[in-house]
Scaffold this motif. Structure first.
Motif, PDB file in Angstrom:
ATOM      1  N   ARG A 204       0.800  -1.224   0.000  1.00  0.00           N
ATOM      2  CA  ARG A 204       0.000   0.000   0.000  1.00  0.00           C
ATOM      3  C   ARG A 204       0.832   1.273   0.000  1.00  0.00           C
ATOM      4  O   ARG A 204       0.315   2.351  -0.324  1.00  0.00           O
ATOM      5  CB  ARG A 204      -0.926   0.009   1.221  1.00  0.00           C
ATOM      6  CG  ARG A 204      -1.919  -1.132   1.246  1.00  0.00           C
ATOM      7  CD  ARG A 204      -2.719  -1.167   2.527  1.00  0.00           C
ATOM      8  NE  ARG A 204      -3.313   0.131   2.847  1.00  0.00           N
ATOM      9  CZ  ARG A 204      -3.996   0.385   3.955  1.00  0.00           C
ATOM     10  NH1 ARG A 204      -4.156  -0.563   4.856  1.00  0.00           N
ATOM     11  NH2 ARG A 204      -4.502   1.588   4.171  1.00  0.00           N
ATOM     12  N   GLY A 205       2.075   1.166   0.396  1.00  0.00           N
ATOM     13  CA  GLY A 205       2.905   2.354   0.556  1.00  0.00           C
ATOM     14  C   GLY A 205       2.846   2.856   1.986  1.00  0.00           C
ATOM     15  O   GLY A 205       1.820   2.762   2.660  1.00  0.00           O
ATOM     16  N   VAL A 206       3.957   3.392   2.465  1.00  0.00           N
ATOM     17  CA  VAL A 206       4.050   3.765   3.869  1.00  0.00           C
ATOM     18  C   VAL A 206       3.123   4.924   4.226  1.00  0.00           C
ATOM     19  O   VAL A 206       2.553   4.965   5.319  1.00  0.00           O
ATOM     20  CB  VAL A 206       5.515   4.094   4.250  1.00  0.00           C
ATOM     21  CG1 VAL A 206       5.966   5.425   3.656  1.00  0.00           C
ATOM     22  CG2 VAL A 206       5.704   4.058   5.754  1.00  0.00           C
ATOM     23  N   THR A 207       2.932   5.876   3.311  1.00  0.00           N
ATOM     24  CA  THR A 207       2.102   7.029   3.656  1.00  0.00           C
ATOM     25  C   THR A 207       0.646   6.622   3.861  1.00  0.00           C
ATOM     26  O   THR A 207      -0.016   7.099   4.787  1.00  0.00           O
ATOM     27  CB  THR A 207       2.201   8.132   2.588  1.00  0.00           C
ATOM     28  OG1 THR A 207       1.878   7.583   1.308  1.00  0.00           O
ATOM     29  CG2 THR A 207       3.606   8.712   2.549  1.00  0.00           C
ATOM     30  N   ASP A 208       0.148   5.727   3.011  1.00  0.00           N
ATOM     31  CA  ASP A 208      -1.237   5.268   3.142  1.00  0.00           C
ATOM     32  C   ASP A 208      -1.433   4.541   4.477  1.00  0.00           C
ATOM     33  O   ASP A 208      -2.415   4.778   5.194  1.00  0.00           O
ATOM     34  CB  ASP A 208      -1.577   4.346   1.973  1.00  0.00           C
ATOM     35  CG  ASP A 208      -3.059   3.974   1.938  1.00  0.00           C
ATOM     36  OD1 ASP A 208      -3.886   4.821   2.323  1.00  0.00           O
ATOM     37  OD2 ASP A 208      -3.375   2.847   1.531  1.00  0.00           O
ATOM     38  N   VAL A 209      -0.497   3.676   4.818  1.00  0.00           N
ATOM     39  CA  VAL A 209      -0.594   2.906   6.053  1.00  0.00           C
ATOM     40  C   VAL A 209      -0.507   3.821   7.275  1.00  0.00           C
ATOM     41  O   VAL A 209      -1.313   3.713   8.215  1.00  0.00           O
ATOM     42  CB  VAL A 209       0.511   1.830   6.113  1.00  0.00           C
ATOM     43  CG1 VAL A 209       0.620   1.231   7.516  1.00  0.00           C
ATOM     44  CG2 VAL A 209       0.231   0.732   5.093  1.00  0.00           C
ATOM     45  N   VAL A 210       0.441   4.732   7.284  1.00  0.00           N
ATOM     46  CA  VAL A 210       0.633   5.596   8.447  1.00  0.00           C
ATOM     47  C   VAL A 210      -0.541   6.558   8.610  1.00  0.00           C
ATOM     48  O   VAL A 210      -0.995   6.815   9.734  1.00  0.00           O
ATOM     49  CB  VAL A 210       1.976   6.354   8.356  1.00  0.00           C
ATOM     50  CG1 VAL A 210       2.099   7.393   9.465  1.00  0.00           C
ATOM     51  CG2 VAL A 210       3.131   5.362   8.442  1.00  0.00           C
ATOM     52  N   GLU A 211      -1.050   7.097   7.525  1.00  0.00           N
ATOM     53  CA  GLU A 211      -2.227   7.967   7.611  1.00  0.00           C
ATOM     54  C   GLU A 211      -3.402   7.226   8.260  1.00  0.00           C
ATOM     55  O   GLU A 211      -4.099   7.769   9.125  1.00  0.00           O
ATOM     56  CB  GLU A 211      -2.626   8.462   6.221  1.00  0.00           C
ATOM     57  CG  GLU A 211      -1.763   9.592   5.696  1.00  0.00           C
ATOM     58  CD  GLU A 211      -2.190  10.031   4.309  1.00  0.00           C
ATOM     59  OE1 GLU A 211      -2.973   9.301   3.655  1.00  0.00           O
ATOM     60  OE2 GLU A 211      -1.747  11.113   3.874  1.00  0.00           O
ATOM     61  N   GLU A 259       6.888  12.917   9.238  1.00  0.00           N
ATOM     62  CA  GLU A 259       6.298  14.147   8.690  1.00  0.00           C
ATOM     63  C   GLU A 259       4.785  14.055   8.685  1.00  0.00           C
ATOM     64  O   GLU A 259       4.086  15.050   8.916  1.00  0.00           O
ATOM     65  CB  GLU A 259       6.849  14.397   7.283  1.00  0.00           C
ATOM     66  CG  GLU A 259       8.323  14.822   7.277  1.00  0.00           C
ATOM     67  CD  GLU A 259       8.999  14.618   5.932  1.00  0.00           C
ATOM     68  OE1 GLU A 259       8.314  14.223   4.955  1.00  0.00           O
ATOM     69  OE2 GLU A 259      10.218  14.844   5.844  1.00  0.00           O
ATOM     70  N   LEU A 260       4.259  12.857   8.442  1.00  0.00           N
ATOM     71  CA  LEU A 260       2.806  12.655   8.506  1.00  0.00           C
ATOM     72  C   LEU A 260       2.293  12.809   9.936  1.00  0.00           C
ATOM     73  O   LEU A 260       1.196  13.325  10.158  1.00  0.00           O
ATOM     74  CB  LEU A 260       2.443  11.269   7.972  1.00  0.00           C
ATOM     75  CG  LEU A 260       2.328  11.130   6.460  1.00  0.00           C
ATOM     76  CD1 LEU A 260       2.139   9.666   6.088  1.00  0.00           C
ATOM     77  CD2 LEU A 260       1.178  11.972   5.928  1.00  0.00           C
ATOM     78  N   VAL A 261       3.083  12.343  10.900  1.00  0.00           N
ATOM     79  CA  VAL A 261       2.713  12.536  12.300  1.00  0.00           C
ATOM     80  C   VAL A 261       2.534  14.023  12.582  1.00  0.00           C
ATOM     81  O   VAL A 261       1.535  14.452  13.165  1.00  0.00           O
ATOM     82  CB  VAL A 261       3.780  11.929  13.243  1.00  0.00           C
ATOM     83  CG1 VAL A 261       3.571  12.392  14.679  1.00  0.00           C
ATOM     84  CG2 VAL A 261       3.755  10.407  13.167  1.00  0.00           C
ATOM     85  N   ALA A 262       3.506  14.811  12.158  1.00  0.00           N
ATOM     86  CA  ALA A 262       3.433  16.255  12.384  1.00  0.00           C
ATOM     87  C   ALA A 262       2.260  16.884  11.636  1.00  0.00           C
ATOM     88  O   ALA A 262       1.556  17.742  12.172  1.00  0.00           O
ATOM     89  CB  ALA A 262       4.743  16.911  11.956  1.00  0.00           C
TER      90      ALA A 262
END
Length: 306
Positions: A204-211, A259-262
C-alpha cells in the motif's frame, strides 16, 4: 510545536537480553537532540534521567509471576511508576514529554503517565509486536511484553501499575511488523488493536498505512502518543539497535512517516508525546542510529524542508 518540550531519559536495559540500550539516552542527547528541538523555535528543557537499578545488583527472577516468565519485573514496575509520575508532572506543567529509552519496556510507564488524565491513542512503530505475556514469551524479556502489559493482557490484567487507564485497545495501531512470536501472534489476532506488517507497507505504501494508523489512534481520543522503536528501520539505516531485523523501512520512508505525524496531528495538543527507544551505541556505527533518532524526532515535531 507550541508547547515547551521536556526531555526525559530512561536508561533502562532490564527489559532486554542484550546490554547497551541503557546508553541510548546519552547517545541521542550527544547527537544534538536539544539543539534540533530548539531549532524549531521551541523551548527545550532536559530533565535528566529516571534512576534505573543496575541489573548486576538484582535477581532477574525475584519478581516473576507464579505462572510464566518475566525478568526484572519488580524493577521494571518501579522504574515505570517513577516515569509515569514524571510524565504526569510534565503534562500538568503544560509541557510536551519527549522520552528517550532505553528498552521498550519503558513504554508501560509512558502510556500510564500520558493517559492518566485523557483518553489516548497510540501508534507503535516497531519491527516487533511487543504483545507477549509472561505465559507466551519465549525469552522472559519485558520489552517484548510492553504493549500487551499497558493494555492489561494476560497476567497484566490485574496489575496496578502496568495497565494504562485510558488507552482504548481499538485506538492502538502497530506499524511495520516483521518479527512476531507464535504466542503473541495469537494475542494480537484476538485483540482489538490494528496491526500493519511490512507486507502491508510494501503493498500500500508507507504514507497510506501511516495515515490510516494515525486516524485509528485519533478517532474519538483526546490525543495520540507515538512510540518509535528504532529497529522499525532496516539495519542498514539503523544498525545500533537492540534487536535488529532485516527488511525494515528505509530512511526516506521513516522521515515521511514522521512528517505525517506532524501534519496529521498539527494541533500541538493532538500529539501528546513522543518516545524514542532501543538505540544501542555499542552496536552502532559512529552514532549513526542516535543521529537518525534526532532527525526523526525533529520531523515528528514539525521540521519541514520549505
Amino acid at each position: 510545536m507550541e508547547r515547551d518540550v521536556r526531555i526525559i531519559g530512561v536508561p533502562m536495559d532490564l527489559g532486554a537480553d542484550r546490554r547497551g540500550v541503557d546508553m541510548g539516552p546519552s547517545a541521542i542527547r550527544y547527537a544534538g537532540l536539544a539543539d534540533a528541538v530548539e531549532a524549531l523555535g521551541t523551548n527545550c528543557t532536559d530533565a535528566g534521567d529516571v534512576q534505573v537499578p543496575r541489573p548486576e545488583e538484582m535477581d532477574p527472577d525475584a519478581g516473576a509471576p507464579a505462572d510464566g516468565d518475566a525478568k526484572f519485573l519488580a524493577e521494571t514496575e518501579a522504574v515505570c511508576t517513577k516515569l509515569a509520575h514524571e510524565i504526569g508532572e510534565t503534562v500538568a506543567a503544560g509541557e510536551f514529554p519527549l522520552i528517550l529509552g532505553g528498552d521498550h519496556s519503558i513504554a508501560i510507564g509512558t502510556a500510564n503517565g500520558i493517559s492518566h488524565s485523557r483518553e489516548t491513542g497510540i501508534v507503535w512503530f516497531d519491527a516487533h509486536g511487543d504483545f507477549n505475556t509472561p505465559a507466551t514469551t519465549p525469552s522472559g524479556n519485558v520489552h517484548g511484553m510492553s504493549l500487551a502489559a499497558l493494555l492489561g493482557k494476560g497476567e497484566f490484567a490485574d496489575s496496578g501499575w502496568a495497565l494504562a487507564p485510558n488507552v482504548p485497545e481499538e485506538n492502538v495501531a502497530l506499524v511495520g511488523l516483521r518479527s512476531v512470536d507464535e504466542g503473541e501472534r495469537e494475542n494480537i489476532r484476538e485483540s482489538d488493536v490494528t496491526a500493519y506488517t511490512m507486507t502491508d507497507i510494501d503493498d500500500r505504501g508507507v504514507t497510506d498505512v501511516v495515515e490510516e494508523a494515525l486516524q485509528i489512534a485519533s478517532d474519538g481520543t483526546d490525543g495520540v502518543h507515538v512510540s518509535l522503536d528504532l529497529d522499525w528501520l532496516d539495519p542498514t539505516e539503523a544498525p545500533g539497535v537492540g534487536t535488529p531485523e532485516r527488511g525494515g523501512v528505509s530512511y526516506r520512508e521513516a522521515h515521511a512517516s514522521m512528517e505525517l505525524v506532524a501534519e496529521c496531528l498539527a494541533d500541538s495538543d493532538r500529539l501528546t508525546s513522543l518516545e524514542l527507544v532501543e538505540v544501542n551505541p555499542i552496536l552502532d556505527q559512529h552514532n549513526q542510529t542516535a543521529e537518525l533518532a534526532v532527525e526523526l524526532a525533529a520531523s515528528a515535531l514539525g521540521k519541514v524542508i520549505l
